[in-house]
Design an enzyme around this catalytic site. Sequence first.
Site, PDB file in Angstrom:
ATOM      1  N   ARG A  98       1.136  10.433  20.591  1.00 46.33           N
ATOM      2  CA  ARG A  98      -0.340   9.471  20.195  1.00 46.33           C
ATOM      3  C   ARG A  98      -0.732   8.710  21.446  1.00 46.33           C
ATOM      4  O   ARG A  98      -1.893   8.324  21.646  1.00 46.33           O
ATOM      5  CB  ARG A  98       0.052   8.432  19.110  1.00 46.33           C
ATOM      6  N   ARG A 105      -8.052   8.016  -0.424  1.00 44.04           N
ATOM      7  CA  ARG A 105      -6.684   8.521  -0.149  1.00 44.04           C
ATOM      8  C   ARG A 105      -5.596   7.915  -0.835  1.00 44.04           C
ATOM      9  O   ARG A 105      -5.349   6.838  -0.842  1.00 44.04           O
ATOM     10  CB  ARG A 105      -6.393   8.414   1.406  1.00 44.04           C
ATOM     11  N   ARG A 127      -1.195   3.528   0.849  1.00 42.08           N
ATOM     12  CA  ARG A 127      -0.338   3.388   1.927  1.00 42.08           C
ATOM     13  C   ARG A 127      -0.809   2.019   2.255  1.00 42.08           C
ATOM     14  O   ARG A 127      -1.787   1.509   2.346  1.00 42.08           O
ATOM     15  CB  ARG A 127      -0.541   4.481   2.894  1.00 42.08           C
TER      16      ARG A 127
END
Length: 236
Positions: free
Chosen positions: A138, A176, A205
């Site tokens: 990342r 999501r 999440r």
Amino acid sequence: PVALLSHHPESPPPASTRHATMLRAVVLVTLLLAAVVTATATESPSPVVLVLGAPASGKGTVCEAVAREFGLVHVSVGDLLRDRVAASPDSALGRRLRECMASGALVPDEDVVALVRERLAGRPAEGRRGWLLDGFPRTPGQAEALVGGGEGSVAPAAVVLLKVDDNVAMSRLSGRRLDPVTKRVYNLSSNPPEDPEVVARLVTRADDTAVALRRRLADYRGLESAVVTALGAEGS
């Protein structure tokens, strides 16, 4: 040089139509299949394909499909981090990871690199057909640790870069959901689960908040080019 394949549709199809979503998925899976073919043609017994992209770019969805088709091991860095927090919530590492993910801040490079190396080394026979590293590296520091030639370094066979418009990413975020049992990610609008039991146990999440995603997107945009350069990836 490492082969780089990228995909960014000029005009994203409307997320409200199932047909458009399926077409987009076909394009992305085809792109990643091309990278897998490139990787498995190398001499490496366990080729590694890096799948990079901004948050909500579809990395996990594409990796799951390709892993099932080719018998590769899908390693999601996000799952590694969440699993470590769940396993050791009160440890110094667990607290540090939880705070970073909740705020959208980048997890320290040394923590991410250690978890990825631990996963790859822990069960090497499992990845004999190849690995899909989802969301890693990342940062340039993580990229250098991956390919730097030192202990635990890896020579990736290919790099797949999935690109997504920030507005599309934010739209995907709103629907999501995560199945905590299978770790599979769904979208309530474009890819809902068919099993009512799965629907009932879906959760959001902790890092899927608008504030956290905006920060993660900004961090990612500022580092993408440097990560690709650090990997020595070339292509289109």
